[in-house]
Design an enzyme around this catalytic site. Sequence first.
Site, mmCIF file in Angstrom:
data_model
loop_
_atom_site.group_PDB
_atom_site.id
_atom_site.type_symbol
_atom_site.label_atom_id
_atom_site.label_comp_id
_atom_site.label_asym_id
_atom_site.label_seq_id
_atom_site.Cartn_x
_atom_site.Cartn_y
_atom_site.Cartn_z
ATOM 1 N N ASP A 67 -2.479 3.839 5.053
ATOM 2 C CA ASP A 67 -1.836 2.695 4.412
ATOM 3 C C ASP A 67 -0.523 2.348 5.103
ATOM 4 O O ASP A 67 0.003 3.135 5.897
ATOM 5 C CB ASP A 67 -1.600 2.988 2.918
ATOM 6 C CG ASP A 67 -1.028 4.375 2.656
ATOM 7 O OD1 ASP A 67 -0.601 5.041 3.615
ATOM 8 O OD2 ASP A 67 -1.010 4.785 1.489
ATOM 9 N N ASN A 132 0.855 9.317 -10.112
ATOM 10 C CA ASN A 132 -0.004 8.580 -11.049
ATOM 11 C C ASN A 132 -1.487 8.672 -10.669
ATOM 12 O O ASN A 132 -2.318 7.969 -11.224
ATOM 13 C CB ASN A 132 0.432 7.110 -11.124
ATOM 14 C CG ASN A 132 0.276 6.380 -9.794
ATOM 15 O OD1 ASN A 132 -0.199 6.953 -8.816
ATOM 16 N ND2 ASN A 132 0.655 5.119 -9.764
ATOM 17 N N HIS A 134 -2.726 8.044 -7.615
ATOM 18 C CA HIS A 134 -3.200 7.155 -6.558
ATOM 19 C C HIS A 134 -3.584 7.941 -5.313
ATOM 20 O O HIS A 134 -3.035 9.003 -5.035
ATOM 21 C CB HIS A 134 -2.221 6.011 -6.251
ATOM 22 C CG HIS A 134 -0.960 6.362 -5.539
ATOM 23 N ND1 HIS A 134 0.202 5.635 -5.702
ATOM 24 C CD2 HIS A 134 -0.649 7.326 -4.635
ATOM 25 C CE1 HIS A 134 1.142 6.146 -4.926
ATOM 26 N NE2 HIS A 134 0.652 7.169 -4.276
ATOM 27 N N GLU A 139 -3.921 2.120 -6.582
ATOM 28 C CA GLU A 139 -3.202 2.387 -7.826
ATOM 29 C C GLU A 139 -4.163 2.390 -9.016
ATOM 30 O O GLU A 139 -5.188 1.709 -8.999
ATOM 31 C CB GLU A 139 -2.136 1.299 -8.040
ATOM 32 C CG GLU A 139 -1.071 1.227 -6.942
ATOM 33 C CD GLU A 139 0.030 2.273 -7.087
ATOM 34 O OE1 GLU A 139 -0.257 3.404 -7.534
ATOM 35 O OE2 GLU A 139 1.184 1.963 -6.729
HETATM 36 C C1 GLP Z 1 2.555 7.657 -0.835
HETATM 37 C C2 GLP Z 1 1.317 7.491 0.029
HETATM 38 C C3 GLP Z 1 0.199 8.380 -0.447
HETATM 39 C C4 GLP Z 1 0.706 9.791 -0.689
HETATM 40 C C5 GLP Z 1 1.790 9.784 -1.725
HETATM 41 C C6 GLP Z 1 2.307 11.165 -2.069
HETATM 42 O O1 GLP Z 1 2.531 6.897 -1.994
HETATM 43 N N1 GLP Z 1 0.851 6.150 0.055
HETATM 44 O O2 GLP Z 1 -0.814 8.393 0.532
HETATM 45 O O3 GLP Z 1 -0.357 10.582 -1.135
HETATM 46 O O4 GLP Z 1 2.831 9.004 -1.193
HETATM 47 O O5 GLP Z 1 3.533 11.415 -1.469
HETATM 48 P P1 GLP Z 1 4.351 12.766 -1.553
HETATM 49 O O6 GLP Z 1 3.682 13.722 -0.653
HETATM 50 O O7 GLP Z 1 5.735 12.379 -1.054
HETATM 51 O O8 GLP Z 1 4.350 13.200 -2.968
#
Ligand code: GLP
Length: 239
Positions: A67, A132, A134, A139
């Site tokens: 993404d 959440n 995702h 989302e």
């Molecule tokens: C972002 C990314 C996700 C990732 C998430 C978790 O939102 N788009 O792909 O899984 O962060 O991030 P963290 O590892 O900082 O908790």
Amino acid sequence: MKIIKISVNNFAQISANLVTEKITLLQRELKRPINIILATGKTMINFLDQLSQSSTNWSLTNFFHLDEYKSLSPQNPSSFAYFLTQNLFSKINIPKKNINFINGESPDLLSYVNKLHSLGGADIIMLGIGLNGHLAFNEPSSDYNFSSRISEVKLHQSTIEANQIDYPEITNNPYAYTLGIADIFEGKNIFLLAKGLSKSKIIFQSFRGKISPEIPASILQTHPNITAILDFDAASLLK
Ligand code: GLP
């Protein structure tokens, strides 16, 4: 789903070892470059650093990512492309042509997935998980469709709050491009990494709860080849 529970002290090293083994095995089996889709986020930082130190033959890997924020070019320090360059690509010896970014400033989503498919599809997908539930930027929503494909999405308030520290302007531009759940499901080998107590509830709901679009990660219960690597805190509610 295979669940591996490990101490946070070994988390990055063991995760990197498992992924490295899989890359090497697939390179040997398939006799072609292996297509890897990377995730971003704090969970990935030490893992990527360990991966960069592995003995992987990088010339036999192609990279993509899950993404990207809308409007951010790969040179923007808040972009995921920049994050991956800093945390992995700048540390390894890989031909530039093997790295494929979604350019948030001028995205061509169709060409991006077409290229992935023309190279043989995603052999390995790395996933984190949002608080959440995702996956990438898919989302939760009561009308969320698990057959979604790569598209532009609007980010939820909890994601905006969680990611604001790395991308302060996110409140003015809460949009992103993300592979859809159907794209992610085409991944032949999926590794999901999660650590920390803050992730324990969503890990429990995703892995043991009802499969529901309110928790996009819950659909992973039905994927045939997923390995979840969790530290003891993130796994603490799983029996
Ligand atoms: C972002 C990314 C996700 C990732 C998430 C978790 O939102 N788009 O792909 O899984 O962060 O991030 P963290 O590892 O900082 O908790």
